[in-house]
Structure formats: structure tokens, C-alpha cells
Scaffold this motif. Structure first.
Motif, PDB file in Angstrom:
ATOM      1  N   MET A 131      66.580  10.693 -13.462  1.00 28.86           N
ATOM      2  CA  MET A 131      65.232  10.746 -12.886  1.00 28.86           C
ATOM      3  C   MET A 131      65.297  11.026 -11.386  1.00 28.86           C
ATOM      4  N   GLN A 132      66.282  10.463 -10.726  1.00 27.78           N
ATOM      5  CA  GLN A 132      66.434  10.699  -9.290  1.00 27.78           C
ATOM      6  C   GLN A 132      66.755  12.168  -9.009  1.00 27.78           C
ATOM      7  N   VAL A 133      67.618  12.758  -9.822  1.00 26.37           N
ATOM      8  CA  VAL A 133      67.955  14.177  -9.665  1.00 26.37           C
ATOM      9  C   VAL A 133      66.712  15.039  -9.885  1.00 26.37           C
ATOM     10  N   VAL A 134      65.942  14.741 -10.919  1.00 27.27           N
ATOM     11  CA  VAL A 134      64.736  15.521 -11.220  1.00 27.27           C
ATOM     12  C   VAL A 134      63.732  15.405 -10.077  1.00 27.27           C
ATOM     13  N   LEU A 135      63.481  14.204  -9.617  1.00 30.98           N
ATOM     14  CA  LEU A 135      62.491  14.002  -8.554  1.00 30.98           C
ATOM     15  C   LEU A 135      62.951  14.612  -7.232  1.00 30.98           C
ATOM     16  N   TRP A 136      64.217  14.459  -6.882  1.00 27.64           N
ATOM     17  CA  TRP A 136      64.730  15.054  -5.646  1.00 27.64           C
ATOM     18  C   TRP A 136      64.645  16.580  -5.706  1.00 27.64           C
ATOM     19  N   THR A 137      64.987  17.135  -6.876  1.00 28.49           N
ATOM     20  CA  THR A 137      64.945  18.588  -7.029  1.00 28.49           C
ATOM     21  C   THR A 137      63.528  19.116  -6.865  1.00 28.49           C
ATOM     22  N   LEU A 138      62.575  18.505  -7.541  1.00 31.35           N
ATOM     23  CA  LEU A 138      61.183  18.951  -7.434  1.00 31.35           C
ATOM     24  C   LEU A 138      60.638  18.776  -6.021  1.00 31.35           C
ATOM     25  N   ALA A 139      60.907  17.631  -5.418  1.00 34.64           N
ATOM     26  CA  ALA A 139      60.391  17.372  -4.075  1.00 34.64           C
ATOM     27  C   ALA A 139      60.986  18.344  -3.058  1.00 34.64           C
ATOM     28  N   GLN A 140      62.276  18.583  -3.136  1.00 33.40           N
ATOM     29  CA  GLN A 140      62.915  19.481  -2.180  1.00 33.40           C
ATOM     30  C   GLN A 140      62.469  20.926  -2.394  1.00 33.40           C
ATOM     31  N   THR A 141      62.317  21.340  -3.646  1.00 35.67           N
ATOM     32  CA  THR A 141      61.857  22.701  -3.927  1.00 35.67           C
ATOM     33  C   THR A 141      60.447  22.911  -3.399  1.00 35.67           C
ATOM     34  N   LEU A 142      59.544  21.989  -3.687  1.00 35.20           N
ATOM     35  CA  LEU A 142      58.171  22.119  -3.205  1.00 35.20           C
ATOM     36  C   LEU A 142      58.102  22.093  -1.683  1.00 35.20           C
ATOM     37  N   THR A 143      58.904  21.256  -1.071  1.00 28.48           N
ATOM     38  CA  THR A 143      58.923  21.191   0.396  1.00 28.48           C
ATOM     39  C   THR A 143      59.385  22.516   0.994  1.00 28.48           C
ATOM     40  N   SER A 170      68.362  23.351  -4.795  1.00 28.13           N
ATOM     41  CA  SER A 170      67.922  21.953  -4.676  1.00 28.13           C
ATOM     42  C   SER A 170      68.542  21.101  -5.786  1.00 28.13           C
ATOM     43  N   PHE A 171      68.647  21.677  -6.984  1.00 25.99           N
ATOM     44  CA  PHE A 171      69.268  20.954  -8.095  1.00 25.99           C
ATOM     45  C   PHE A 171      70.734  20.661  -7.801  1.00 25.99           C
ATOM     46  N   LEU A 172      71.445  21.655  -7.289  1.00 32.12           N
ATOM     47  CA  LEU A 172      72.856  21.434  -6.939  1.00 32.12           C
ATOM     48  C   LEU A 172      72.989  20.393  -5.837  1.00 32.12           C
ATOM     49  N   ASN A 173      72.106  20.438  -4.868  1.00 28.08           N
ATOM     50  CA  ASN A 173      72.119  19.445  -3.798  1.00 28.08           C
ATOM     51  C   ASN A 173      71.870  18.046  -4.357  1.00 28.08           C
ATOM     52  N   ALA A 174      70.933  17.912  -5.284  1.00 27.71           N
ATOM     53  CA  ALA A 174      70.628  16.609  -5.866  1.00 27.71           C
ATOM     54  C   ALA A 174      71.775  16.099  -6.725  1.00 27.71           C
ATOM     55  N   ILE A 175      72.456  17.011  -7.436  1.00 26.01           N
ATOM     56  CA  ILE A 175      73.607  16.600  -8.254  1.00 26.01           C
ATOM     57  C   ILE A 175      74.706  16.016  -7.369  1.00 26.01           C
ATOM     58  N   PHE A 176      74.977  16.685  -6.244  1.00 28.33           N
ATOM     59  CA  PHE A 176      76.017  16.172  -5.346  1.00 28.33           C
ATOM     60  C   PHE A 176      75.580  14.886  -4.667  1.00 28.33           C
ATOM     61  N   ALA A 177      74.310  14.717  -4.422  1.00 26.13           N
ATOM     62  CA  ALA A 177      73.824  13.507  -3.749  1.00 26.13           C
ATOM     63  C   ALA A 177      73.774  12.310  -4.688  1.00 26.13           C
ATOM     64  N   VAL A 178      73.604  12.546  -5.979  1.00 25.72           N
ATOM     65  CA  VAL A 178      73.478  11.435  -6.917  1.00 25.72           C
ATOM     66  C   VAL A 178      74.809  10.714  -7.125  1.00 25.72           C
ATOM     67  N   GLY A 179      75.904  11.329  -6.765  1.00 25.39           N
ATOM     68  CA  GLY A 179      77.210  10.664  -6.885  1.00 25.39           C
ATOM     69  C   GLY A 179      77.323   9.440  -5.989  1.00 25.39           C
ATOM     70  N   ASP A 180      76.527   9.376  -4.948  1.00 24.93           N
ATOM     71  CA  ASP A 180      76.556   8.245  -4.037  1.00 24.93           C
ATOM     72  C   ASP A 180      75.774   7.042  -4.565  1.00 24.93           C
ATOM     73  N   LEU A 181      75.038   7.224  -5.642  1.00 22.92           N
ATOM     74  CA  LEU A 181      74.195   6.160  -6.177  1.00 22.92           C
ATOM     75  C   LEU A 181      74.930   5.424  -7.296  1.00 22.92           C
ATOM     76  N   SER A 182      75.820   4.525  -6.949  1.00 24.03           N
ATOM     77  CA  SER A 182      76.626   3.831  -7.959  1.00 24.03           C
ATOM     78  C   SER A 182      75.883   2.650  -8.576  1.00 24.03           C
ATOM     79  N   ASP A 183      74.818   2.168  -7.939  1.00 25.95           N
ATOM     80  CA  ASP A 183      74.102   1.002  -8.458  1.00 25.95           C
ATOM     81  C   ASP A 183      73.124   1.356  -9.568  1.00 25.95           C
ATOM     82  N   TYR A 184      72.799   2.629  -9.739  1.00 24.92           N
ATOM     83  CA  TYR A 184      71.779   3.047 -10.697  1.00 24.92           C
ATOM     84  C   TYR A 184      72.371   3.283 -12.076  1.00 24.92           C
TER      85      TYR A 184
END
Length: 102
Positions: free
Chosen positions: A47-59, A26-40
């Protein structure tokens, strides 16, 4: 030799290496997904990587627990479980020297 899985211990799904593997993936997935967020900003990306990782892992852990529970329930009703047919490799009774008196 034939083996059949009839029960999956739900505690081992939660308290094993399985959630850790899901966390890393999930962490690797979030790292690759955060590259699309150029406005942040950088802090928002972290914070987005941390939250995505935790949410995806728990899910994924909750989905795995639900699937294991349904599997156990179906096996309890008498439906056959997953079966494996395992062959023993290289077993012969001649010339191994194991178990012979010396």
C-alpha cells in the motif's frame, strides 16, 4: 535550420506517454524506498508503494503543467522561447540519384 518552441500544448503533457514514464520512475523510486520500512507488514509495504507512486506521479505531472503554463505565458509576452540550431547531415546535390529522371 533553426527551430523555436513557442507553445507547449498542455493537453499533450497530460495525454501522452510522459505521465506513464513518470509513473514507472515513481514506481521504481517507491520500490527502492520501501526497503527502509522494516517495521511494516507486506500489505502495508504494498500500500505504501502504491500511494507513494500515485502521489509522486501526480505531483510531477502538476509541476510539469505549471512549468509549461508559465513557459507559454512568458512566450506570449514576447520573451524568446527555446531555440535549436539543427544542421542537415549528409545532404549533397551530387550523385545521390534521388529525384533524377530515369
Amino acid at each position: 535550420m533553426k527551430l523555436e518552441i513557442k507553445n507547449i500544448n498542455l493537453g499533450t503533457v497530460v495525454f501522452s506517454v510522459y505521465p506513464l514514464v513518470l509513473f514507472v520512475l515513481s514506481f521504481l523510486n517507491a520500490i527502492f524506498a520501501v526497503g527502509d520500512l522494516s517495521d511494516y507488514t507486506m500489505m502495508q509495504k504494498i500500500m505504501q508503494v502504491v500511494l507513494w507512486t500515485l502521489a509522486q506521479t501526480l505531483t510531477l505531472v502538476v509541476i510539469s503543467l505549471a512549468l509549461a503554463f508559465v513557459y507559454n505565458l512568458l512566450c506570449a509576452f514576447g520573451i524568446r522561447g527555446i531555440r535549436f540550431d539543427i544542421e542537415e547531415a549528409g545532404v549533397s546535390s551530387e550523385g545521390t540519384g534521388e529525384g533524377e529522371a530515369q
